[in-house]
Scaffold this active site. Structure first.
Site, short mmCIF file in Angstrom:
data_model
loop_
_atom_site.label_atom_id
_atom_site.label_comp_id
_atom_site.label_asym_id
_atom_site.label_seq_id
_atom_site.Cartn_x
_atom_site.Cartn_y
_atom_site.Cartn_z
N SER A 268 0.82 -1.21 0.00
CA SER A 268 0.00 0.00 0.00
C SER A 268 0.86 1.27 0.00
O SER A 268 1.70 1.42 -0.86
CB SER A 268 -0.94 -0.05 1.20
OG SER A 268 -2.14 0.57 0.86
N TRP A 359 -10.19 0.34 -4.72
CA TRP A 359 -9.60 1.64 -4.38
C TRP A 359 -8.22 1.80 -5.02
O TRP A 359 -7.85 2.86 -5.50
CB TRP A 359 -9.52 1.76 -2.86
CG TRP A 359 -9.12 3.09 -2.32
CD1 TRP A 359 -7.96 3.37 -1.64
CD2 TRP A 359 -9.84 4.33 -2.41
NE1 TRP A 359 -7.93 4.69 -1.29
CE2 TRP A 359 -9.07 5.31 -1.74
CE3 TRP A 359 -11.06 4.70 -2.97
CZ2 TRP A 359 -9.47 6.63 -1.63
CZ3 TRP A 359 -11.46 6.03 -2.86
CH2 TRP A 359 -10.69 6.97 -2.20
N HIS A 409 -7.83 -5.80 0.40
CA HIS A 409 -6.60 -5.02 0.51
C HIS A 409 -5.79 -5.52 1.71
O HIS A 409 -6.20 -5.31 2.86
CB HIS A 409 -6.98 -3.55 0.70
CG HIS A 409 -5.82 -2.62 0.73
ND1 HIS A 409 -5.02 -2.39 -0.37
CD2 HIS A 409 -5.32 -1.83 1.72
CE1 HIS A 409 -4.09 -1.51 -0.05
NE2 HIS A 409 -4.25 -1.15 1.21
C1 GCU Z 1 -5.36 4.75 1.93
C2 GCU Z 1 -4.81 5.54 0.77
C3 GCU Z 1 -4.02 4.65 -0.18
C4 GCU Z 1 -2.99 3.85 0.56
C5 GCU Z 1 -3.66 3.10 1.69
C6 GCU Z 1 -2.71 2.33 2.61
O1 GCU Z 1 -6.37 3.90 1.49
O2 GCU Z 1 -5.88 6.18 0.13
O3 GCU Z 1 -3.39 5.44 -1.19
O4 GCU Z 1 -2.31 2.99 -0.31
O5 GCU Z 1 -4.34 4.01 2.54
O6 GCU Z 1 -1.55 2.69 2.71
O7 GCU Z 1 -3.16 1.39 3.25
#
Ligand code: GCU
Length: 435
Positions: A268, A359, A409
């Site tokens: 992420s 997302w 995710h």
């Molecule tokens: C949020 C953010 C993402 C990121 C994520 C994470 O959802 O919008 O861009 O990758 O956090 O780091 O878990």
């Protein structure tokens, strides 16, 4: 009158979600049929319009240009004269994890002197292998004590994100959070497959909030009073990426680590960071982006899932301030994320998505990886081997790997097994220094 508490019980959760979405002025598209057309910048054409036809032209001319564009417009510039003082072994446990691992903590200073930020690098090396071993290096979200249940890893002393489920409500780590991320770090499996693991808490480099720079690395190297940094000054992702480079400095001089076989990995926001670290520091032999999404492997121009406006609004501290100039005009951004992946060429890179992680835009991540192929081809390296996203749970690719894991995710054992398969192919796991 109905008391507020009972009202909360009466209003179903999805209503609240809908109300919040209605109040959100930033539109988010999650329908494939509504993705507008876009044109990607060509990695093989220089800013002045010259075609790039050879690996030498890429490495000598176009690569430096693309790297400079990412510094100038996206992540900001890593200062040139950062301190690289040596690291200090803090603890050494030769029989950790039931004798399977040598576990060490290595302190890596980020600035000169003892007051500045330093990272506590937690390292596991497989005892069953002799000689220098390949290592996966990755930042963690909440502290080294969260990656393992071992009771003698100290709780991280600094700021951590609040996690009420672990009793963290005032940004201080709790005993209850020990091991809370252990499922994301299959340490024993890595050891079994012949790999070492090194991890660092990202918040030791810079706490992850808009004011975090004040107490982190960025604040230590620029005057904390400086309120208006240059448009291309580095953001938190740049600082975190530097922390990875410093961790690699320490690993390179480690007698049991093969510094030429260190894979950088991140999930992420930390996947965005792994890509940026791998793009800048070519000592990283392999780069892994797990669901890095917007500002990571996903194409910015593809309007699906998180947008540039959304990320720059929610996380104003991650990128350089010039990046915000493209919030409403992505077509004007002189690069897109496929070119970030291309900066890693010819080194192997793996991009992974999850089917329910809309997302992060799984298809946009696939297309980011695909868009890097022409640069890999200049080096005679094969990429994904297809221009169609594969079915879920089917890993594909040669020097560019990809899979779309079914589920949410997260970073799971499935993901790690695929990364180890990929590393087996590209780095080898014999344990001895084979170079
Ligand atoms: C949020 C953010 C993402 C990121 C994520 C994470 O959802 O919008 O861009 O990758 O956090 O780091 O878990």
């Amino acid at each position: 009158m109905i008391p507020r508490r009972s009202l909360r019980l009466l209003v179903p959760c999805w209503w609240i979600t809908l109300l919040l979405q209605a109040a959100d002025p930033i539109p988010i598209n999650q329908e494939e049929s509504k993705v507008p057309a876009y044109t990607l910048p060509d990695p093989l054409r220089s800013t002045s319009g010259e075609p790039v036809r050879t690996a030498a032209a890429w490495s000598g001319m176009r690569r430096p240009e693309v790297l400079e564009l990412f510094r100038n417009h996206v992540y900001g510039r890593t200062p040139e004269s950062l301190d690289r003082s040596g690291s200090i072994l803090v603890s050494d446990h030769p029989q950790a994890r039931g004798g399977r691992a040598t576990r060490q903590r290595i302190r890596v200073p980020l600035t000169r002197g003892s007051d500045g930020p330093a990272i506590d690098l937690l390292v596991y090396l497989p005892n069953a292998r002799s000689g220098k071993v390949p290592v996966f290096l990755g930042l963690n979200f909440d502290g080294n004590h969260t990656v393992t249940l071992e009771p003698d890893i100290p709780l991280t002393p600094g700021w951590v994100p609040n996690r009420p489920q672990w009793g963290i409500t005032n940004h201080a780590a709790t005993e209850a959070s020990r091991g809370s991320a252990a499922g994301r770090w299959p340490i024993d499996r890595l050891l079994e497959r012949g790999y070492g693991l090194a991890t660092v808490y990202c918040g030791e480099i810079e706490p992850d909030h808009p004011e975090g720079w004040r107490t982190g690395l960025r604040g230590a190297v620029i005057s904390p009073e400086l309120q208006a940094p240059a448009a291309d000054a580095w953001g938190a992702i740049g600082a975190w990426a530097w922390g990875l480079t410093r961790a690699l400095d320490a690993l390179e001089t480690h007698p049991r680590v093969d510094g030429r076989r260190v894979a950088v990995i991140g999930h992420s926001r930390l996947g965005k960071t792994a890509l940026w670290a791998g793009a800048q520091d070519s000592r990283f032999a392999l780069v892994i982006s797990n669901e890095s999404g917007e500002g990571g492997a996903a194409l910015a121009r593809r309007d699906f899932g998180e947008t540039l406006l959304r990320i720059n609004t929610s996380f104003p501290h991650w990128f350089c301030s010039r990046f915000k100039a493209y919030n409403h005009d992505i077509a004007a951004l002189p690069v897109d994320q496929h070119e970030l992946i291309a900066l890693i060429a010819p080194r192997p890179v793996y991009v992974a998505s999850a089917t329910e992680d809309l997302w992060a835009d799984p298809k946009g991540e696939f297309l980011g990886a695909l868009g890097a192929e022409p640069v890999y081809a200049l080096f005679g390296k094969k990429g994904l081997g297809t221009s169609t996203p594969p079915p879920s749970d089917r890993p594909i690719g040669d020097s560019i790997g990809y899979h779309n894991r079914s589920g949410k995710h997260d970073i799971t054992t499935y993901d790690w097994e695929r990364y180890m398969d990929f590393a087996d192919r590209h780095l080898g796991t014999r344990g001895a220094d084979t170079h």
